[in-house]
Design an enzyme around this catalytic site. Structure first.
Site, PDB file in Angstrom:
ATOM      1  N   GLU A 285      -3.331  -0.531  -7.895  1.00 56.24           N
ATOM      2  CA  GLU A 285      -4.111   0.614  -7.683  1.00 56.24           C
ATOM      3  C   GLU A 285      -3.600   1.917  -7.539  1.00 56.24           C
ATOM      4  O   GLU A 285      -2.427   2.148  -7.441  1.00 56.24           O
ATOM      5  CB  GLU A 285      -4.693   0.361  -6.456  1.00 56.24           C
TER       6      GLU A 285
ATOM      7  N   ASP B  12       0.857  -1.091  -0.062  1.00 55.75           N
ATOM      8  CA  ASP B  12      -0.106   0.226   0.112  1.00 55.75           C
ATOM      9  C   ASP B  12       0.899   1.260   0.067  1.00 55.75           C
ATOM     10  O   ASP B  12       2.044   1.483   0.541  1.00 55.75           O
ATOM     11  CB  ASP B  12      -0.936  -0.028   1.213  1.00 55.75           C
TER      12      ASP B  12
END
Length: 529
Positions: A297, A182
């Site tokens: 992402e 992330d």
């Protein structure tokens, strides 16, 4: 070793056979074995045990044929008839061998399926997380951690991955799971997390976003546009104008997007460098892993101002033009997504804005909208679930740490009091990198509370944010002799009370996933075959 022999002879796995095999292995080894973890690879029966507070990988086979596990150093061996039982430490080499031999313990690509990120800052939460999402129709991402979180907790990408793998194995989760590296900002971040086996990479180009574009003068915006890295964007300002001005861009199920000179110019200035950076990071991933071997992402949520409808469209359309492919995108939504507390803002305005973002995602993808800082935003979940139509990825992290502290408050009040007192000392320094509204003067001091009242600190917004933002300081605080001040005791307390830990986590996280769990797009979530 009747059950073990039956598995080695090829009898299909069943819950009853797992329980019997776990009992036999536990009796042979002298410690508890998790029945759900029992698996047969054809020539080896593997299982996870708990000796004291440490995990142990147990291998049972005939004639010592350990296959992928053959290079592991045994802690001890036992023989029962023609079956040899080998016990090894559940370390990184064992985790690697397990992923090779038992495919369901490796993360996979999850595509557009409804999914939930389940950050685990202690490395102990995965069984509780998986209990929460069972039969909810969401694909779990138990391996989810940002570089910032890893730095603050002094964990490596490999430790994050391995802890998730052991948790998946312990729970017997055979339905597939994802892993999210992330908020990556550099190619070095990509390399470190790719080496650990992560499958989704969240690119955070926030440092390349020009938030001042919203308020700068027209002349300043024009100068900033001229200075954009047009070569890296593989276009020119003239071509950009030609593509977007005097045109309407219809959206699936909702009106259209149109650009004026001003909205186009400011959007380009605000996100142009971020688009170029994201494309460069994507190409680095392609070069390292190959097309189709990872998921991407795009995150632009950590910015000062919300992402407008036109800005979202421009970012997605330009990334698409540059050949970038992604599964989810995180805009900066309107309202306040503060850590550890519910959404703060106008829900009707949020609904209107979210509907527009969802329409753009369906039109230019389809791809999922990613809801960052998604912990405890209970008031927006029904809205997001309805409008996303399954195309959503929810990210949680800090809330699981807070619920772990809830367990500690119940079973080790002295430790909890010491953590809160330390957090009060650290708050002013640790809150600097967060957008929160906690007022520390409203947090009761732990010495003023009875043991039974300590949990109230986790039921107030101020208390939750105090304990949320100080997690890194708590988990890395050291005593004068260099030992951890809290970390080891936190882990030991939770390991000693793991069933209560899992139950508290499952109850809390289930409140997050139930609104999204209509089963759309999820593939085989849960245990079993």
């Amino acid at each position: 070793m009747n059950a073990i022999s039956r598995l080695l002879d090829g009898e299909p796995l069943s819950v009853t056979l797992q329980e019997q095999a776990a009992g036999e292995l536990g009796g042979t080894c002298g410690f508890a074995v998790y029945p759900a973890s029992v698996e047969s690879t054809g020539t080896i029966v593997v299982a996870l045990g708990k000796e004291g507070r440490s995990r142990r990988l147990i291998l049972a086979c005939r004639r010592g044929k350990l296959g992928a596990f053959g290079s592991l150093s045994p802690e001890h061996r036992r023989s029962a008839g023609d079956v040899q039982v080998t016990v090894v430490s559940a370390g990184p080499d064992a985790a690697s061998a397990l992923r090779e031999a038992v495919p369901w313990t490796s993360p996979r690509l999850c595509g557009p399926a409804t999914s939930v990120g389940l950050g685990d800052r202690l490395g102990l939460a995965t069984p509780g997380h998986l209990l929460a999402v069972q039969d909810q129709g969401c694909v779990p991402f138990p391996a989810q951690q940002s570089i910032r979180e890893m730095t603050r907790t002094q964990r490596t990408p490999q430790e994050v991955m391995d802890d998730a793998v052991w948790g998946v194995f312990q729970a017997g989760w055979r339905g597939g799971f994802g892993s999210d590296a992330d908020h990556l900002k550099t190619t070095a971040d990509i390399d470190a997390t790719a080496a650990a086996g992560f499958t989704m990479f969240t690119i955070d180009p926030g440092e390349h976003v020009c938030s001042e574009a919203d308020t700068m003068s027209a002349a300043a915006a024009s100068m900033a546009a001229n200075a954009l890295p047009w070569a890296d964007l593989e276009t020119s300002e003239e071509d950009l104008r030609r593509r977007y001005l005097n045109r309407r861009f219809p959206l699936v199920g909702r009106g259209d997007v149109r650009f004026t000179e001003e909205t186009l110019l400011r959007a380009a200035v605000k996100y142009g460098r971020a688009i170029a950076h994201t494309a460069a990071m994507y190409r680095h991933l392609v070069a390292r892993l190959g097309i189709g071997r990872f998921e991407l992402e795009v995150s632009v949520d950590e910015t000062d101002a919300p992402t407008s409808e036109a800005e979202h469209y421009l970012v997605a359309a330009e990334l698409k033009r540059l050949g970038v492919r992604w599964v989810s995108l995180a805009p900066r939504f309107i309202g306040a997504f503060e850590k550890g507390v519910d959404y703060r803002g106008d829900l009707k305005a949020f609904e209107q804005s979210y509907a527009a973002h969802a329409a753009i995602a369906r039109t230019l993808g389809p791809y999922k909208l990613s809801l960052h800082s998604g912990s405890d935003k209970f008031s927006v979940y029904p809205i997001a679930a309805r409008l996303s139509e399954g195309l959503i990825h929810l990210k949680t992290a800090g809330t699981s740490y807070l619920e772990a502290l809830r367990v500690i408050a119940r079973v080790n009040s002295d430790l909890f009091r010491r953590i809160v007192s330390f957090a009060l000392e650290r708050f002013d320094a640790d809150k600097a990198s967060y957008h929160i509204s906690a007022r520390i003067e409203r947090v009761p001091r732990p010495d003023d509370l009875k043991d039974a009242e300590l949990e109230c600190l986790l039921d107030s917004d101020d208390g939750r944010q105090l304990l949320h933002v100080t997690y890194g300081s708590v988990l890395t605080a050291a005593n004068p002799d260099g030992s951890h001040r809290f970390r080891q005791e936190v882990r030991e307390t939770l390991i000693d009370h793991e069933k209560e830990h899992y139950a508290v986590l499952a109850g809390h996280i289930r409140r997050h996933v139930v609104p999204f769990g209509w089963g759309r797009g999820a593939q085989g979530a849960g245990r079993g075959r």
